[in-house]
Scaffold this active site. Structure first.
Site, PDB file in Angstrom:
ATOM      1  CG  ASN A  31      -3.109  30.099  18.530  1.00 31.25           C
ATOM      2  OD1 ASN A  31      -2.587  31.151  18.205  1.00 31.25           O
ATOM      3  ND2 ASN A  31      -2.881  28.956  17.905  1.00 31.25           N
ATOM      4  CE1 TYR A 147     -19.489  21.415  24.809  1.00 25.74           C
ATOM      5  CE2 TYR A 147     -21.312  20.325  23.677  1.00 25.74           C
ATOM      6  CZ  TYR A 147     -20.465  21.411  23.824  1.00 25.74           C
ATOM      7  OH  TYR A 147     -20.591  22.489  22.982  1.00 25.74           O
TER       8      TYR A 147
HETATM    9  P1  NAP Z   1     -14.447  26.401  18.304  1.00 27.08           P
HETATM   10  O1  NAP Z   1     -14.630  26.785  16.879  1.00 27.08           O
HETATM   11  O2  NAP Z   1     -13.651  25.197  18.637  1.00 27.08           O
HETATM   12  O3  NAP Z   1     -13.851  27.678  19.075  1.00 27.08           O
HETATM   13  C1  NAP Z   1     -13.578  27.588  20.444  1.00 27.08           C
HETATM   14  C2  NAP Z   1     -12.995  28.905  20.917  1.00 27.08           C
HETATM   15  O4  NAP Z   1     -12.746  28.813  22.323  1.00 27.08           O
HETATM   16  C3  NAP Z   1     -11.634  29.207  20.260  1.00 27.08           C
HETATM   17  O5  NAP Z   1     -11.485  30.596  20.143  1.00 27.08           O
HETATM   18  C4  NAP Z   1     -10.653  28.652  21.272  1.00 27.08           C
HETATM   19  O6  NAP Z   1      -9.372  29.230  21.110  1.00 27.08           O
HETATM   20  C5  NAP Z   1     -11.359  29.061  22.578  1.00 27.08           C
HETATM   21  N1  NAP Z   1     -10.956  28.282  23.747  1.00 27.08           N
HETATM   22  C6  NAP Z   1     -11.047  26.945  23.937  1.00 27.08           C
HETATM   23  N2  NAP Z   1     -10.567  26.606  25.140  1.00 27.08           N
HETATM   24  C7  NAP Z   1     -10.183  27.768  25.741  1.00 27.08           C
HETATM   25  C8  NAP Z   1      -9.604  28.088  26.995  1.00 27.08           C
HETATM   26  N3  NAP Z   1      -9.312  27.153  27.919  1.00 27.08           N
HETATM   27  N4  NAP Z   1      -9.329  29.386  27.279  1.00 27.08           N
HETATM   28  C9  NAP Z   1      -9.619  30.355  26.364  1.00 27.08           C
HETATM   29  N5  NAP Z   1     -10.156  30.132  25.175  1.00 27.08           N
HETATM   30  C10 NAP Z   1     -10.426  28.842  24.851  1.00 27.08           C
HETATM   31  O7  NAP Z   1     -15.851  26.169  19.019  1.00 27.08           O
HETATM   32  P2  NAP Z   1     -17.310  26.784  18.712  1.00 27.08           P
HETATM   33  O8  NAP Z   1     -18.087  25.750  18.008  1.00 27.08           O
HETATM   34  O9  NAP Z   1     -17.193  28.150  18.146  1.00 27.08           O
HETATM   35  O10 NAP Z   1     -17.875  26.878  20.197  1.00 27.08           O
HETATM   36  C11 NAP Z   1     -17.847  28.086  20.935  1.00 27.08           C
HETATM   37  C12 NAP Z   1     -18.808  27.945  22.110  1.00 27.08           C
HETATM   38  O11 NAP Z   1     -20.129  27.746  21.593  1.00 27.08           O
HETATM   39  C13 NAP Z   1     -18.515  26.725  22.991  1.00 27.08           C
HETATM   40  O12 NAP Z   1     -18.762  27.073  24.327  1.00 27.08           O
HETATM   41  C14 NAP Z   1     -19.497  25.687  22.497  1.00 27.08           C
HETATM   42  O13 NAP Z   1     -19.828  24.795  23.537  1.00 27.08           O
HETATM   43  C15 NAP Z   1     -20.669  26.545  22.112  1.00 27.08           C
HETATM   44  N6  NAP Z   1     -21.564  26.014  21.070  1.00 27.08           N
HETATM   45  C16 NAP Z   1     -21.085  25.370  19.975  1.00 27.08           C
HETATM   46  C17 NAP Z   1     -21.985  24.894  19.021  1.00 27.08           C
HETATM   47  C18 NAP Z   1     -21.537  24.161  17.792  1.00 27.08           C
HETATM   48  O14 NAP Z   1     -22.325  23.390  17.238  1.00 27.08           O
HETATM   49  N7  NAP Z   1     -20.334  24.385  17.302  1.00 27.08           N
HETATM   50  C19 NAP Z   1     -23.367  25.120  19.182  1.00 27.08           C
HETATM   51  C20 NAP Z   1     -23.802  25.814  20.305  1.00 27.08           C
HETATM   52  C21 NAP Z   1     -22.893  26.265  21.241  1.00 27.08           C
HETATM   53  P3  NAP Z   1      -8.028  28.476  21.642  1.00 27.08           P
HETATM   54  O15 NAP Z   1      -8.157  27.042  21.306  1.00 27.08           O
HETATM   55  O16 NAP Z   1      -6.902  29.179  20.938  1.00 27.08           O
HETATM   56  O17 NAP Z   1      -7.971  28.746  23.103  1.00 27.08           O
END
Ligand code: NAP
Length: 219
Positions: A31, A147
């Protein structure tokens, strides 16, 4: 402000929280508007120091184009953060094949593609990569088998790549935080999350710790 840092998944959540001043930033997500807003919030968007790009990390052509655009408008990428990720939590028997593919393609293949694209310049000038994993990738969790697989694979990939490119002065690190409040976790029940955290609380300030940790990985 001369070093270029590319943050895939930088428009929201963890990717956005770890973005910091002091670099020429590329904020990347599918986005473009959200990525632009994030780049704008970091300031100086119109000076060209922070730019937004639209890219689907699961598409090689998109990734290659984005690296070319970053080189043209910001310069060669010195630091790469892979924070783009998706989850589609469900028991395996209920998980659609398309949801398996999208998680593997975004969380695992996507990071491989961005790392591969980054290698072209990093092999000449060195660099540092941080892949954002999650503790679930190491421990597993019910309802998150796909996942967990995508994230467990990212650990193996990062460790192997670190060995492959260390002699080229490229560092590859993987960080595996616990649960963090973001769009990704907003539908999960807080009580269940808290049970998996020794301190029993889920706070956004964990992102500050993560930012410091990633800063350490860079230097
Ligand atoms: P989030 O708030 O949903 O953000 C996800 C980000 O990834 C957004 O910028 C999204 O933007 C982008 N994205 C998703 N699919 C994509 C694609 N195909 N190509 C390019 N960009 C893409 O998630 P988050 O919690 O910050 O997670 C970020 C990372 O940290 C992930 O890998 C997750 O597994 C990891 N993580 C999360 C947590 C947690 O508890 N939240 C903890 C540890 C690690 P668009 O949708 O616009 O593309």
């Amino acid at each position: 402000m001369n070093k270029v840092c590319a943050i895939f998944g930088g428009s929201r959540g963890i990717g956005r929280a770890v973005a910091q001043k002091g670099y020429r930033l590329a904020i990347i997500s599918r986005n473009l508007e959200m990525a632009r807003a994030a780049a704008g919030d970091l300031g100086a968007h119109n000076t060209g120091n922070h730019l937004a790009f639209s890219c689907d990390v699961a598409k090689e052509h998109d990734v290659q184009n984005t690296f070319e655009e970053m080189k043209k408008h910001l310069g060669q990428v010195n630091f790469l953060v892979n924070a783009a990720g998706v989850n589609r939590d469900s028991l395996l028997v209920r998980t659609k094949t398309e949801d398996m593919i999208s998680q593997l393609n975004t969380n695992l293949l996507g990071s491989m593609l961005t790392c591969k694209a980054a290698m072209r310049t990093m092999i000449q000038q060195g660099g540092s990569i941080v892949n954002v994993d999650i503790i679930i990738g190491l421990k597993g969790n019910s309802g998150q088998s796909v996942y967990s697989t995508s994230k467990g694979g990212l650990v193996g990939f990062s460790r192997a790549l670190a060995k492959e490119v260390a002699r080229k002065k490229i560092r590859v690190n993987v960080v595996a935080p616990g649960f963090v409040h973001t769009d990704m976790t907003k539908d999960l029940k807080e009580e269940e999350l808290k049970n998996s955290i020794p301190l029993g609380r889920l706070k956004l300030f964990l992102l500050k710790l993560l930012r410091w940790h990633m800063q350490l990985c860079f230097f």
